[in-house]
Design a protein around this motif. Structure first.
Motif, PDB file in Angstrom:
ATOM      1  N   ARG A   1      32.131  99.293  72.388  1.00 23.94           N
ATOM      2  CA  ARG A   1      31.595  99.856  71.148  1.00 23.94           C
ATOM      3  C   ARG A   1      32.131 101.259  70.891  1.00 23.94           C
ATOM      4  NH1 ARG A   1      27.638  98.873  67.569  1.00 23.94           N
ATOM      5  NH2 ARG A   1      26.751 100.666  66.479  1.00 23.94           N
TER       6      ARG A   1
ATOM      7  N   SER B   1      36.443  95.018  64.976  1.00 24.43           N
ATOM      8  CA  SER B   1      35.682  93.819  65.339  1.00 24.43           C
ATOM      9  C   SER B   1      36.077  93.312  66.716  1.00 24.43           C
ATOM     10  CB  SER B   1      35.911  92.717  64.291  1.00 24.43           C
ATOM     11  OG  SER B   1      35.409  93.101  63.036  1.00 24.43           O
ATOM     12  N   ARG B   2      37.383  93.279  66.975  1.00 28.39           N
ATOM     13  CA  ARG B   2      37.846  92.804  68.276  1.00 28.39           C
ATOM     14  C   ARG B   2      37.344  93.718  69.396  1.00 28.39           C
ATOM     15  NH1 ARG B   2      42.638  91.594  65.332  1.00 28.39           N
ATOM     16  NH2 ARG B   2      43.624  93.560  65.968  1.00 28.39           N
TER      17      ARG B   2
ATOM     18  N   ARG C   1      38.154  81.645  57.853  1.00 27.71           N
ATOM     19  CA  ARG C   1      37.664  81.807  59.220  1.00 27.71           C
ATOM     20  C   ARG C   1      37.783  80.534  60.055  1.00 27.71           C
ATOM     21  NH1 ARG C   1      33.663  85.576  60.177  1.00 27.71           N
ATOM     22  NH2 ARG C   1      33.780  84.762  62.307  1.00 27.71           N
TER      23      ARG C   1
ATOM     24  N   LEU D   1      30.039  95.736  60.433  1.00 23.00           N
ATOM     25  CA  LEU D   1      30.359  95.519  61.847  1.00 23.00           C
ATOM     26  C   LEU D   1      29.105  95.238  62.658  1.00 23.00           C
ATOM     27  CD1 LEU D   1      32.879  95.644  63.740  1.00 23.00           C
ATOM     28  CD2 LEU D   1      32.195  97.990  64.269  1.00 23.00           C
ATOM     29  N   ASP D   2      28.013  95.899  62.305  1.00 27.48           N
ATOM     30  CA  ASP D   2      26.749  95.692  63.006  1.00 27.48           C
ATOM     31  C   ASP D   2      25.879  94.607  62.361  1.00 27.48           C
ATOM     32  OD1 ASP D   2      27.320  97.494  64.945  1.00 27.48           O
ATOM     33  OD2 ASP D   2      25.912  99.043  64.320  1.00 27.48           O
ATOM     34  N   SER D   3      26.474  93.873  61.410  1.00 28.65           N
ATOM     35  CA  SER D   3      25.777  92.768  60.724  1.00 28.65           C
ATOM     36  C   SER D   3      24.489  93.231  60.047  1.00 28.65           C
ATOM     37  CB  SER D   3      25.477  91.631  61.723  1.00 28.65           C
ATOM     38  OG  SER D   3      26.662  91.138  62.300  1.00 28.65           O
TER      39      SER D   3
ATOM     40  N   ILE E   1      34.610  95.672  69.419  1.00 29.07           N
ATOM     41  CA  ILE E   1      33.166  95.563  69.652  1.00 29.07           C
ATOM     42  C   ILE E   1      32.813  94.198  70.243  1.00 29.07           C
ATOM     43  CG2 ILE E   1      32.319  94.644  67.434  1.00 29.07           C
ATOM     44  CD1 ILE E   1      30.221  96.974  67.553  1.00 29.07           C
ATOM     45  N   ASN E   2      33.568  93.171  69.864  1.00 23.01           N
ATOM     46  CA  ASN E   2      33.346  91.852  70.456  1.00 23.01           C
ATOM     47  C   ASN E   2      33.711  91.836  71.941  1.00 23.01           C
ATOM     48  OD1 ASN E   2      32.480  90.835  68.021  1.00 23.01           O
ATOM     49  ND2 ASN E   2      34.468  89.954  67.458  1.00 23.01           N
ATOM     50  N   ALA E   3      34.641  92.718  72.319  1.00 18.43           N
ATOM     51  CA  ALA E   3      35.040  92.830  73.724  1.00 18.43           C
ATOM     52  C   ALA E   3      34.102  93.731  74.512  1.00 18.43           C
ATOM     53  CB  ALA E   3      36.466  93.356  73.818  1.00 18.43           C
ATOM     54  N   GLY E   4      33.065  94.260  73.843  1.00 20.27           N
ATOM     55  CA  GLY E   4      32.083  95.108  74.515  1.00 20.27           C
ATOM     56  C   GLY E   4      32.418  96.576  74.542  1.00 20.27           C
TER      57      GLY E   4
END
Length: 482
Positions: free
Chosen positions: A279, A271-272, A63, A351-353, A274-277
């Motif tokens: 969902r 991941s990309r 990472r 994905l939702d940690s 959801i990180n971009a908003g």
């Protein structure tokens, strides 16, 4: 770009598990059940030793490796890496000492320790440097590091057995030698520091904070998958586990190879998103992945079950055939169910940690698998063990799916699953209706006819959806949303 990278990494990602799949059958022709048990338990324990000693730092490396342009940062990393790799050898040596009992007193204790230690350390270095090569996009080095053990060890193991005789120790020496050779060739390609230095505390802190949670999750997951091996060895003895290891290994490996073909790219894409908003798009991507997982896993496992008798008669030594024939299909179905948790509902939680929930689910799987395996052993010997593990995997998936759906909004591809199940049923009927000869030609024929009939049946049940389906598959490999 992503398609090109996927194709370049494919040899390493595909050859290693295929070599491991083949080796399970090949070693039956030389190893007794007791020696097979020793070999499998040592190689399985290495995965845990690496996980506890090095994997947390490998995760950080993948990472957060400083780019080559950051000369000072890369130098600090490499010096810290060298120091850590030396220190992290100590727990591997401890694991090697604890693993000596798998040899049941066979061989000189010092020699046994050195053999296991060499295998653990060289494989651990392969794994870590493989992750660093991946972070640096050094594809040739990555391929060498990932295949030198499984592929090179398989070839060297066959030669070693022919020259020096068959034993678990002889195989471990061959694998360790090829792993060391792989590291020696690949390391100059990715660079390394021969200088040890004081640990960079900033790097160490970041590695612990980022790698620690996944270490706990992956460690528990390892016990969920591999704990049954130690349970059977304990309650049934090494010979019993050696007999079971072949069918169990073939079944589980077949499911993992199949799932690997479609699961590699899904999580980064989600991941990309959801990180971009977005969902909603991320959830849709995971739904598509679950459907693709079903489309590959279900026919693969059913097909393996249908050709079990032919495969076992051709590829497995007589000593192992009866047990392998009785458990291979059950192990494959259990592996398929577990793959859904690992690559579908489990990915939703990751994905939702929801790491705490993943730990709870993992602990449930460990306890359920061990408990039901013991009950199964008392009721129906090794077949009962595998049935118990299958039930445990089903219960774990039910728990994982319930949590993922209710708390995270995971979307189950119900209609796709029905269509795929129908196509698989048609394939199964076609293959079952033909009396295939127990020859290599019969195995190839059953595989080809099964694959063709499944493809035709799948196209038939998706005939109204073929253009969208092509778009989804293209997006899967291109890394974009349709």
């Amino acid at each position: 770009m992503l398609i090109r990278q996927t194709l370049l990494y494919l040899p390493a990602q595909f050859l290693s598990p295929v070599a491991q799949f083949l080796s399970v059958m090949i070693w039956t022709w030389w190893l007794s059940p007791a020696e097979m048990s020793t070999f499998v338990l040592v190689t399985s324990t290495q995965e845990l030793a690496y996980m506890l000693s090095r994997s947390w730092f490998s995760f950080y490396t993948l990472r957060f490796l400083p780019p080559s342009e950051n000369v000072a940062g890369r130098r600090r990393y490499l010096e810290t890496e060298t120091t850590l790799l030396v220190l992290m050898t100590l727990p591997e040596l401890g694991a090697a000492a604890l693993s000596m009992h798998f040899f049941d007193g066979r061989g000189d204790p010092l020699l046994v320790f050195l053999i296991i230690a060499a295998y653990y350390v060289t494989r651990g270095l392969n794994n870590h440097f493989g992750e660093r090569a991946r972070a640096q996009d050094k594809i040739l080095a990555y391929t060498l590091l990932l295949t030198s053990g499984p592929v090179g060890g398989l070839v060297a193991g066959i030669a070693s057995i022919e020259l020096f005789g068959a034993s678990a120790g002889q195989l471990l020496i061959a694998y360790a030698a090829m792993q060391a050779l792989g590291t020696a060739i690949a390391l100059p390609m990715i660079g390394a520091s021969l200088k040890t230095a004081r640990l960079d505390l900033a790097i160490l802190k970041a590695a612990i904070l980022n790698g620690g949670p996944m270490l706990a999750v992956n460690g528990i997951g390892w016990f969920g998958e591999n704990g049954i091996r130690y349970v059977v060895d304990y309650i049934g003895g090494s010979a019993a586990f050696g007999l079971m290891a072949v069918g169990w290994g073939l079944g589980r490996r077949s499911a993992s190879v199949a799932s690997m073909l479609v699961s590699v790219a899904a999580f980064p894409i989600a991941s990309r998103l959801i990180n971009a908003g977005d969902r909603n798009a991320a959830l849709e991507q995971l739904k598509v992945n679950a459907a693709l997982l079903t489309a590959v896993l279900l026919p693969s496992v059913v097909g393996l079950w249908l050709v079990t008798d032919i495969l076992v008669d051709l590829a497995v030594a007589e000593t192992y055939r009866d047990v392998t024939r009785s458990i291979l299909g059950l192990a494959a179905f259990g592996g398929m169910i577990r793959a859904y948790h690992a690559h579908a509902t489990g990915q939703m939680l990751t994905l939702d940690s929801r790491y705490g929930l993943l730990v709870i689910i993992g602990l449930f799987e460990v306890v359920a698998t061990a408990g039901l395996a013991v009950v199964g052993f008392s009721m129906n010997y090794l077949v009962g063990v595998v049935i118990g593990a299958l039930i445990a995997s089903g219960l774990t998936l039910a728990l994982s799916a319930t949590i993922a759906i209710r708390l995270c909004g995971f979307r189950v591809p119900v209609l796709d699953t029905v269509r795929i199940a129908l196509a698989t049923t048609i394939m199964g009927g076609v293959v079952y209706a033909i009396d295939w000869p127990h020859t290599a030609l019969g195995l190839v024929g059953a595989t080809l006819i099964g694959g063709l009939s499944y493809t035709v049946a799948l196209a038939a049940v998706y005939y109204r959806h073929l253009p969208p389906l092509v778009g989804l598959i293209t997006a899967k490999f291109a890394g974009t949303r349709p």
